[in-house]
Design a protein around this motif. Structure first.
Motif, PDB file in Angstrom:
ATOM      1  N   THR A  67       0.355  -0.495 -14.470  1.00  0.00           N
ATOM      2  CA  THR A  67       1.966  -0.435 -14.179  1.00  0.00           C
ATOM      3  C   THR A  67       2.132  -0.005 -12.674  1.00  0.00           C
ATOM      4  O   THR A  67       2.882  -0.630 -11.946  1.00  0.00           O
ATOM      5  CB  THR A  67       2.480   0.593 -15.055  1.00  0.00           C
ATOM      6  OG1 THR A  67       2.566   0.423 -16.360  1.00  0.00           O
ATOM      7  CG2 THR A  67       4.241   0.789 -14.601  1.00  0.00           C
ATOM      8  N   LEU A  68       1.286   0.713 -12.170  1.00  0.00           N
ATOM      9  CA  LEU A  68       1.191   1.202 -10.675  1.00  0.00           C
ATOM     10  C   LEU A  68       1.171  -0.051  -9.840  1.00  0.00           C
ATOM     11  O   LEU A  68       1.885  -0.358  -8.867  1.00  0.00           O
ATOM     12  CB  LEU A  68       0.125   2.293 -10.243  1.00  0.00           C
ATOM     13  CG  LEU A  68      -0.316   2.402  -8.910  1.00  0.00           C
ATOM     14  CD1 LEU A  68       0.906   3.028  -8.374  1.00  0.00           C
ATOM     15  CD2 LEU A  68      -1.384   3.305  -8.956  1.00  0.00           C
ATOM     16  N   LYS A  69       0.074  -0.976 -10.274  1.00  0.00           N
ATOM     17  CA  LYS A  69      -0.202  -2.204  -9.433  1.00  0.00           C
ATOM     18  C   LYS A  69       0.867  -3.222  -9.580  1.00  0.00           C
ATOM     19  O   LYS A  69       1.265  -3.869  -8.727  1.00  0.00           O
ATOM     20  CB  LYS A  69      -1.550  -2.959  -9.959  1.00  0.00           C
ATOM     21  CG  LYS A  69      -2.732  -1.888  -9.414  1.00  0.00           C
ATOM     22  CD  LYS A  69      -4.172  -2.530 -10.235  1.00  0.00           C
ATOM     23  CE  LYS A  69      -4.632  -3.664  -9.315  1.00  0.00           C
ATOM     24  NZ  LYS A  69      -6.038  -4.130  -9.838  1.00  0.00           N
ATOM     25  N   LYS A  70       1.489  -3.444 -10.758  1.00  0.00           N
ATOM     26  CA  LYS A  70       2.697  -4.217 -10.895  1.00  0.00           C
ATOM     27  C   LYS A  70       3.794  -3.836  -9.938  1.00  0.00           C
ATOM     28  O   LYS A  70       4.402  -4.533  -9.195  1.00  0.00           O
ATOM     29  CB  LYS A  70       2.953  -4.293 -12.400  1.00  0.00           C
ATOM     30  CG  LYS A  70       4.137  -5.149 -12.631  1.00  0.00           C
ATOM     31  CD  LYS A  70       3.702  -6.578 -12.625  1.00  0.00           C
ATOM     32  CE  LYS A  70       4.872  -7.582 -12.854  1.00  0.00           C
ATOM     33  NZ  LYS A  70       4.591  -9.137 -12.768  1.00  0.00           N
ATOM     34  N   LEU A  71       4.030  -2.437 -10.096  1.00  0.00           N
ATOM     35  CA  LEU A  71       5.058  -2.011  -9.448  1.00  0.00           C
ATOM     36  C   LEU A  71       5.177  -1.986  -7.809  1.00  0.00           C
ATOM     37  O   LEU A  71       5.923  -1.858  -7.124  1.00  0.00           O
ATOM     38  CB  LEU A  71       5.559  -0.469  -9.482  1.00  0.00           C
ATOM     39  CG  LEU A  71       6.256  -0.121 -11.044  1.00  0.00           C
ATOM     40  CD1 LEU A  71       6.128   1.223 -11.431  1.00  0.00           C
ATOM     41  CD2 LEU A  71       7.270  -0.833 -11.143  1.00  0.00           C
ATOM     42  N   SER A  72       3.573  -2.118  -7.652  1.00  0.00           N
ATOM     43  CA  SER A  72       3.297  -1.879  -6.206  1.00  0.00           C
ATOM     44  C   SER A  72       3.120  -3.308  -5.217  1.00  0.00           C
ATOM     45  O   SER A  72       2.528  -3.602  -4.216  1.00  0.00           O
ATOM     46  CB  SER A  72       2.095  -1.094  -5.855  1.00  0.00           C
ATOM     47  OG  SER A  72       2.357   0.197  -6.246  1.00  0.00           O
ATOM     48  N   LEU A  73       3.121  -4.520  -6.528  1.00  0.00           N
ATOM     49  CA  LEU A  73       3.157  -5.945  -5.767  1.00  0.00           C
ATOM     50  C   LEU A  73       3.843  -6.149  -4.565  1.00  0.00           C
ATOM     51  O   LEU A  73       4.955  -5.934  -4.524  1.00  0.00           O
ATOM     52  CB  LEU A  73       3.456  -6.896  -6.928  1.00  0.00           C
ATOM     53  CG  LEU A  73       2.288  -7.200  -7.781  1.00  0.00           C
ATOM     54  CD1 LEU A  73       2.743  -7.913  -9.096  1.00  0.00           C
ATOM     55  CD2 LEU A  73       1.400  -8.160  -7.268  1.00  0.00           C
ATOM     56  N   ARG A  74       3.461  -6.992  -3.866  1.00  0.00           N
ATOM     57  CA  ARG A  74       4.329  -7.407  -2.635  1.00  0.00           C
ATOM     58  C   ARG A  74       5.518  -8.345  -3.080  1.00  0.00           C
ATOM     59  O   ARG A  74       5.442  -8.885  -4.290  1.00  0.00           O
ATOM     60  CB  ARG A  74       3.709  -8.391  -1.698  1.00  0.00           C
ATOM     61  CG  ARG A  74       2.446  -7.613  -0.971  1.00  0.00           C
ATOM     62  CD  ARG A  74       1.860  -8.206   0.205  1.00  0.00           C
ATOM     63  NE  ARG A  74       1.838  -9.474   0.176  1.00  0.00           N
ATOM     64  CZ  ARG A  74       1.059 -10.468   0.014  1.00  0.00           C
ATOM     65  NH1 ARG A  74      -0.245  -9.922  -0.396  1.00  0.00           N
ATOM     66  NH2 ARG A  74       1.267 -11.837   0.081  1.00  0.00           N
TER      67      ARG A  74
ATOM     68  N   LYS B 273       0.684  -1.345   0.172  1.00  0.00           N
ATOM     69  CA  LYS B 273       0.065  -0.045   0.168  1.00  0.00           C
ATOM     70  C   LYS B 273       0.883   1.339  -0.120  1.00  0.00           C
ATOM     71  O   LYS B 273       0.470   2.422  -0.499  1.00  0.00           O
ATOM     72  CB  LYS B 273      -0.976   0.026   1.151  1.00  0.00           C
ATOM     73  CG  LYS B 273      -1.834  -1.345   1.405  1.00  0.00           C
ATOM     74  CD  LYS B 273      -2.578  -1.677   0.186  1.00  0.00           C
ATOM     75  CE  LYS B 273      -3.489  -2.741   0.502  1.00  0.00           C
ATOM     76  NZ  LYS B 273      -2.814  -3.967   0.586  1.00  0.00           N
ATOM     77  N   ARG B 274       2.068   1.356   0.383  1.00  0.00           N
ATOM     78  CA  ARG B 274       2.791   2.375   0.641  1.00  0.00           C
ATOM     79  C   ARG B 274       3.326   2.794  -0.686  1.00  0.00           C
ATOM     80  O   ARG B 274       3.023   3.921  -1.141  1.00  0.00           O
ATOM     81  CB  ARG B 274       4.136   2.189   1.633  1.00  0.00           C
ATOM     82  CG  ARG B 274       4.769   3.397   1.871  1.00  0.00           C
ATOM     83  CD  ARG B 274       6.083   3.154   2.769  1.00  0.00           C
ATOM     84  NE  ARG B 274       6.924   1.896   2.412  1.00  0.00           N
ATOM     85  CZ  ARG B 274       7.888   1.982   1.270  1.00  0.00           C
ATOM     86  NH1 ARG B 274       8.299   3.168   0.910  1.00  0.00           N
ATOM     87  NH2 ARG B 274       8.651   0.911   1.181  1.00  0.00           N
ATOM     88  N   LYS B 275       3.774   1.802  -1.419  1.00  0.00           N
ATOM     89  CA  LYS B 275       4.183   2.174  -2.893  1.00  0.00           C
ATOM     90  C   LYS B 275       2.820   2.562  -3.692  1.00  0.00           C
ATOM     91  O   LYS B 275       3.193   3.328  -4.697  1.00  0.00           O
ATOM     92  CB  LYS B 275       4.789   0.995  -3.632  1.00  0.00           C
ATOM     93  CG  LYS B 275       6.105   0.291  -3.101  1.00  0.00           C
ATOM     94  CD  LYS B 275       6.813  -0.806  -3.850  1.00  0.00           C
ATOM     95  CE  LYS B 275       8.071  -1.155  -3.097  1.00  0.00           C
ATOM     96  NZ  LYS B 275       8.488  -2.462  -3.615  1.00  0.00           N
ATOM     97  N   PHE B 276       1.885   2.010  -3.529  1.00  0.00           N
ATOM     98  CA  PHE B 276       0.811   2.170  -4.181  1.00  0.00           C
ATOM     99  C   PHE B 276       0.418   3.620  -4.302  1.00  0.00           C
ATOM    100  O   PHE B 276      -0.188   4.211  -5.085  1.00  0.00           O
ATOM    101  CB  PHE B 276      -0.587   1.077  -3.719  1.00  0.00           C
ATOM    102  CG  PHE B 276      -1.706   1.197  -4.560  1.00  0.00           C
ATOM    103  CD1 PHE B 276      -1.826   0.837  -5.762  1.00  0.00           C
ATOM    104  CD2 PHE B 276      -2.924   1.888  -4.014  1.00  0.00           C
ATOM    105  CE1 PHE B 276      -2.826   0.756  -6.454  1.00  0.00           C
ATOM    106  CE2 PHE B 276      -4.115   1.964  -4.557  1.00  0.00           C
ATOM    107  CZ  PHE B 276      -3.965   1.512  -6.019  1.00  0.00           C
ATOM    108  N   TYR B 277       0.043   4.191  -2.945  1.00  0.00           N
ATOM    109  CA  TYR B 277      -0.380   5.434  -2.819  1.00  0.00           C
ATOM    110  C   TYR B 277       0.822   6.547  -3.552  1.00  0.00           C
ATOM    111  O   TYR B 277       0.195   7.430  -3.857  1.00  0.00           O
ATOM    112  CB  TYR B 277      -0.570   5.977  -1.391  1.00  0.00           C
ATOM    113  CG  TYR B 277      -2.020   5.155  -1.045  1.00  0.00           C
ATOM    114  CD1 TYR B 277      -3.443   5.618  -1.665  1.00  0.00           C
ATOM    115  CD2 TYR B 277      -2.043   4.209  -0.122  1.00  0.00           C
ATOM    116  CE1 TYR B 277      -4.270   4.981  -1.432  1.00  0.00           C
ATOM    117  CE2 TYR B 277      -3.303   3.433   0.123  1.00  0.00           C
ATOM    118  CZ  TYR B 277      -4.496   4.173  -0.505  1.00  0.00           C
ATOM    119  OH  TYR B 277      -5.727   3.386  -0.025  1.00  0.00           O
TER     120      TYR B 277
END
Length: 315
Positions: free
Chosen positions: A299-306, A17-21
């Motif tokens: 891309t955001l979701k891919k970069l924010s994957l655990r 979530k930190r990366k996601f936001y």
């Protein structure tokens, strides 16, 4: 039993979530800046009577550029950037509602429809006051005779126009004329426009992406297929909801109070053809918006994957 999908959807529980936001704010700002001129043109086309000012999308673009310059295409943009808040609220609501609905249904269409509509409800509650102000700013210049509020010019004894002065001026006029309710003018029309639009967009997006994946070579990057599915879903949703979008724009800019009366007057004055006003501008603006949003969001979701899930998703 839910059918296995070719394109696996990254769900809320898969994300850091930190990366996601952090990445999400940048993505939303980029999208807003890219499509804002088309949004401004669409608003002016929808509010004008007949073709009194512009004959179409490209005519509006060149006239605004010629008479008001590039700055004219970004009137009200700084105010509109506050919709970054609603953008984050939209994303969060969508993902959380998808997760909640998944407890009761595994059907992706149901999850997308309910989550999309719910996300739009939350976002519009934040966005409408910002839209009311930014739309009044959009109509200044060539379109100022079509709106109730006008910014004071040098001729009126005011100082040279400045962004914050213009915004403060419009806010003051709206509050003086309508009170706090004036900032939520068109709220019902906005809900009737954007809830169906969002509810329709997500299921069609996943549907088109899945159908394209069946036609494309197995080694075709999923991001390309998703980038193609986004505009198709946007065009579908825009066509379905454009009549209410025309009504919403007129309610907010002209200060009307009745959605039904505005709809009736539009039919009387311009016929059913009037319900398509601004549709081409809307589709034109939604196409790059959808591409940028889909590529950015996926891309955001891919970069924010655990970290432990990074290698499990096809890119």
């Amino acid at each position: 039993m839910q059918q296995k999908r070719n394109i696996q959807i990254i769900e809320w529980e898969d994300l850091d979530k930190r990366k996601f936001y952090s990445f999400g704010v940048f993505m939303t700002m980029t999208i807003r800046a890219t499509v804002y001129p088309a949004t401004l043109i669409r608003t002016r086309l929808q509010v004008q009577r007949g073709k009194s000012l512009y004959s179409g999308t490209f005519d509006a673009f060149f006239k605004i550029l010629r008479t008001e310059g590039v700055r004219g295409l970004y009137r009200g943009f700084m105010v509109n950037t506050f919709t970054l808040i609603s953008g984050q609220a939209y994303i969060t609501t969508y993902e959380l509602v998808r997760k909640y609905v998944s407890q009761y249904s595994t059907d992706n269409t149901v999850k997308s429809l309910v989550a999309g509509g719910s996300a739009s409800l939350v976002a519009q509650s934040i966005t409408v006051p910002i839209d009311v102000i930014s739309q009044q700013l959009m109509m200044q210049g060539q379109g100022e005779h079509l709106t109730r509020f006008r910014i004071k010019s040098k001729a009126d004894g005011g100082k040279p126009d400045r962004m914050f002065r213009q915004t403060r001026d419009i806010i003051g006029q709206i509050f003086a004329a309508d009170g706090f309710r004036g900032f939520y003018r068109g709220y019902v029309a906005s809900l009737l426009t954007y809830i169906p639009n969002s509810a329709v967009w997500w299921p069609f997006y996943h549907f088109y992406a899945e159908q394209l994946s069946k036609l494309a070579p197995s080694d075709c990057p999923h991001l390309i297929l998703q980038a193609m599915a986004g505009p198709l879903a946007a065009a579908t949703a825009s066509t379905v909801t454009n009549p209410m979008d025309v009504v919403r724009a007129r309610v907010q800019v002209e200060g009307r109070t009745s959605v039904i009366e505005t709809f009736k007057q539009l039919i009387v004055e311009e016929g059913f053809w009037g319900l398509t006003k601004g549709l081409s501008a809307r589709i034109i603006s939604s196409t790059p918006t959808a591409i940028v949003m889909v590529v950015g969001y996926e891309t955001l979701k891919k970069l924010s994957l655990r970290p432990e899930l990074v290698d499990s998703r096809h890119w």
